[in-house]
Design a protein around this motif. Structure first.
Motif, PDB file in Angstrom:
ATOM      1  N   UNK A 154     -37.716 -84.261  41.968  1.00 38.71           N
ATOM      2  CA  UNK A 154     -36.974 -85.232  42.766  1.00 38.71           C
ATOM      3  C   UNK A 154     -36.467 -85.135  43.187  1.00 38.71           C
ATOM      4  N   UNK A 155     -35.387 -83.651  42.928  1.00 39.12           N
ATOM      5  CA  UNK A 155     -34.122 -83.683  43.115  1.00 39.12           C
ATOM      6  C   UNK A 155     -33.597 -83.187  44.617  1.00 39.12           C
ATOM      7  N   UNK A 156     -34.058 -83.171  45.729  1.00 40.75           N
ATOM      8  CA  UNK A 156     -33.640 -83.565  47.070  1.00 40.75           C
ATOM      9  C   UNK A 156     -33.642 -85.228  46.975  1.00 40.75           C
ATOM     10  N   UNK A 157     -34.778 -86.466  46.368  1.00 45.65           N
ATOM     11  CA  UNK A 157     -34.732 -87.481  46.006  1.00 45.65           C
ATOM     12  C   UNK A 157     -33.030 -87.992  45.129  1.00 45.65           C
ATOM     13  N   UNK A 158     -33.376 -87.418  44.166  1.00 45.74           N
ATOM     14  CA  UNK A 158     -31.585 -87.547  43.629  1.00 45.74           C
ATOM     15  C   UNK A 158     -30.436 -86.999  44.389  1.00 45.74           C
ATOM     16  N   UNK A 159     -30.890 -85.707  45.058  1.00 39.17           N
ATOM     17  CA  UNK A 159     -28.760 -86.059  45.739  1.00 39.17           C
ATOM     18  C   UNK A 159     -28.612 -87.218  46.690  1.00 39.17           C
ATOM     19  N   UNK A 160     -29.605 -87.579  47.515  1.00 42.18           N
ATOM     20  CA  UNK A 160     -29.807 -88.300  48.560  1.00 42.18           C
ATOM     21  C   UNK A 160     -29.161 -89.423  48.017  1.00 42.18           C
ATOM     22  N   UNK A 161     -29.340 -89.670  46.742  1.00 37.47           N
ATOM     23  CA  UNK A 161     -28.859 -90.832  46.130  1.00 37.47           C
ATOM     24  C   UNK A 161     -27.303 -90.923  45.060  1.00 37.47           C
ATOM     25  N   UNK A 162     -27.226 -89.621  45.375  1.00 41.70           N
ATOM     26  CA  UNK A 162     -25.566 -89.207  45.589  1.00 41.70           C
ATOM     27  C   UNK A 162     -24.803 -88.832  46.102  1.00 41.70           C
ATOM     28  N   UNK A 163     -24.862 -88.470  47.722  1.00 41.59           N
ATOM     29  CA  UNK A 163     -23.860 -88.739  48.814  1.00 41.59           C
ATOM     30  C   UNK A 163     -23.130 -90.128  49.232  1.00 41.59           C
ATOM     31  N   UNK A 164     -24.258 -91.429  48.966  1.00 38.01           N
ATOM     32  CA  UNK A 164     -23.465 -92.897  49.316  1.00 38.01           C
ATOM     33  C   UNK A 164     -22.337 -92.581  48.271  1.00 38.01           C
ATOM     34  N   UNK A 165     -22.442 -91.827  47.402  1.00 40.94           N
ATOM     35  CA  UNK A 165     -21.165 -92.484  45.957  1.00 40.94           C
ATOM     36  C   UNK A 165     -19.817 -91.005  46.314  1.00 40.94           C
ATOM     37  N   UNK A 166     -20.635 -90.102  46.541  1.00 40.30           N
ATOM     38  CA  UNK A 166     -19.362 -89.072  46.707  1.00 40.30           C
ATOM     39  C   UNK A 166     -18.310 -89.648  47.698  1.00 40.30           C
ATOM     40  N   UNK A 167     -19.291 -90.279  49.026  1.00 35.40           N
ATOM     41  CA  UNK A 167     -18.617 -90.835  50.150  1.00 35.40           C
ATOM     42  C   UNK A 167     -17.624 -91.279  50.375  1.00 35.40           C
ATOM     43  N   UNK A 168     -18.024 -92.856  48.364  1.00 34.21           N
ATOM     44  CA  UNK A 168     -16.665 -93.787  48.980  1.00 34.21           C
ATOM     45  C   UNK A 168     -15.659 -92.732  47.762  1.00 34.21           C
ATOM     46  N   UNK A 169     -15.814 -92.540  46.286  1.00 30.81           N
ATOM     47  CA  UNK A 169     -15.209 -91.263  46.022  1.00 30.81           C
ATOM     48  C   UNK A 169     -14.396 -90.610  47.092  1.00 30.81           C
ATOM     49  N   UNK A 170     -14.579 -90.123  47.588  1.00 35.43           N
ATOM     50  CA  UNK A 170     -13.681 -89.259  48.822  1.00 35.43           C
ATOM     51  C   UNK A 170     -13.149 -90.391  49.269  1.00 35.43           C
ATOM     52  N   UNK A 171     -13.178 -91.199  50.196  1.00 40.40           N
ATOM     53  CA  UNK A 171     -12.885 -92.571  51.060  1.00 40.40           C
ATOM     54  C   UNK A 171     -11.708 -93.103  50.409  1.00 40.40           C
ATOM     55  N   UNK A 172     -11.929 -93.258  48.390  1.00 37.08           N
ATOM     56  CA  UNK A 172     -10.948 -93.885  47.344  1.00 37.08           C
ATOM     57  C   UNK A 172      -9.665 -92.365  47.126  1.00 37.08           C
ATOM     58  N   UNK A 173     -10.326 -91.252  47.306  1.00 34.36           N
ATOM     59  CA  UNK A 173      -9.650 -90.028  46.841  1.00 34.36           C
ATOM     60  C   UNK A 173      -8.080 -90.516  48.833  1.00 34.36           C
ATOM     61  N   UNK A 174      -9.096 -90.721  49.959  1.00 37.79           N
ATOM     62  CA  UNK A 174      -7.388 -90.489  50.386  1.00 37.79           C
ATOM     63  C   UNK A 174      -7.536 -91.357  50.986  1.00 37.79           C
ATOM     64  N   UNK A 175      -7.341 -92.443  49.864  1.00 33.82           N
ATOM     65  CA  UNK A 175      -6.572 -94.087  50.422  1.00 33.82           C
ATOM     66  C   UNK A 175      -4.626 -93.375  50.291  1.00 33.82           C
ATOM     67  N   UNK A 176      -4.430 -94.173  51.448  1.00 30.47           N
ATOM     68  CA  UNK A 176      -2.470 -93.541  51.352  1.00 30.47           C
ATOM     69  C   UNK A 176      -2.117 -94.137  50.111  1.00 30.47           C
ATOM     70  N   UNK A 177      -2.089 -95.067  49.452  1.00 26.64           N
ATOM     71  CA  UNK A 177      -1.823 -95.490  48.641  1.00 26.64           C
ATOM     72  C   UNK A 177      -1.729 -94.889  47.143  1.00 26.64           C
ATOM     73  N   UNK A 178      -2.877 -94.429  47.087  1.00 22.93           N
ATOM     74  CA  UNK A 178      -3.428 -93.768  46.486  1.00 22.93           C
ATOM     75  C   UNK A 178      -2.558 -91.867  46.096  1.00 22.93           C
ATOM     76  N   UNK A 179      -2.037 -91.421  47.633  1.00 28.44           N
ATOM     77  CA  UNK A 179      -1.594 -90.280  47.562  1.00 28.44           C
ATOM     78  C   UNK A 179      -0.693 -90.901  47.178  1.00 28.44           C
TER      79      UNK A 179
END
Length: 93
Positions: A30-55
């Motif tokens: 189920x590794x590909x299934x697990x990776x698919x579950x990580x995609x939204x989490x990683x996207x959210x973290x990348x968006x948070x890292x790109x937050x102008x206030x945080x930067x």
């Protein structure tokens, strides 16, 4: 500064992929299934890292650290090396 954010985001992604790979004792069908579950989490973290206030806050922190190190007697090069090392270590923890 944008390059630092991208570098940190990539490091975070690599850490997450590495950590998820280390937790598996045997091959997981189920590794590909697990990776698919990580995609939204990683996207959210990348968006948070790109937050102008945080930067902005992060840039201010590193600038103040650099200036404080120089005031304590470190050379410009030494202070920059310390700041870079600290910034780099945050991407792997």
């Amino acid at each position: 500064m944008k390059n630092i954010a991208i570098f940190m985001a990539l490091g975070l992604c690599l850490f997450m992929v590495n950590a998820s790979g280390q937790s598996q004792v045997s091959p997981n069908p189920n590794a590909s299934s697990n990776m698919n579950m990580l995609v939204p989490i990683i996207k959210a973290q990348l968006e948070a890292l790109g937050n102008p206030e945080l930067l902005k806050a992060q840039a201010k922190y590193f600038r103040e650290l650099y200036l404080s190190l120089k005031k304590q007697g470190f050379t410009e090069e030494q202070a920059m090396q310390i700041v870079v090392a600290l910034a780099s270590s945050r991407t792997t923890t």
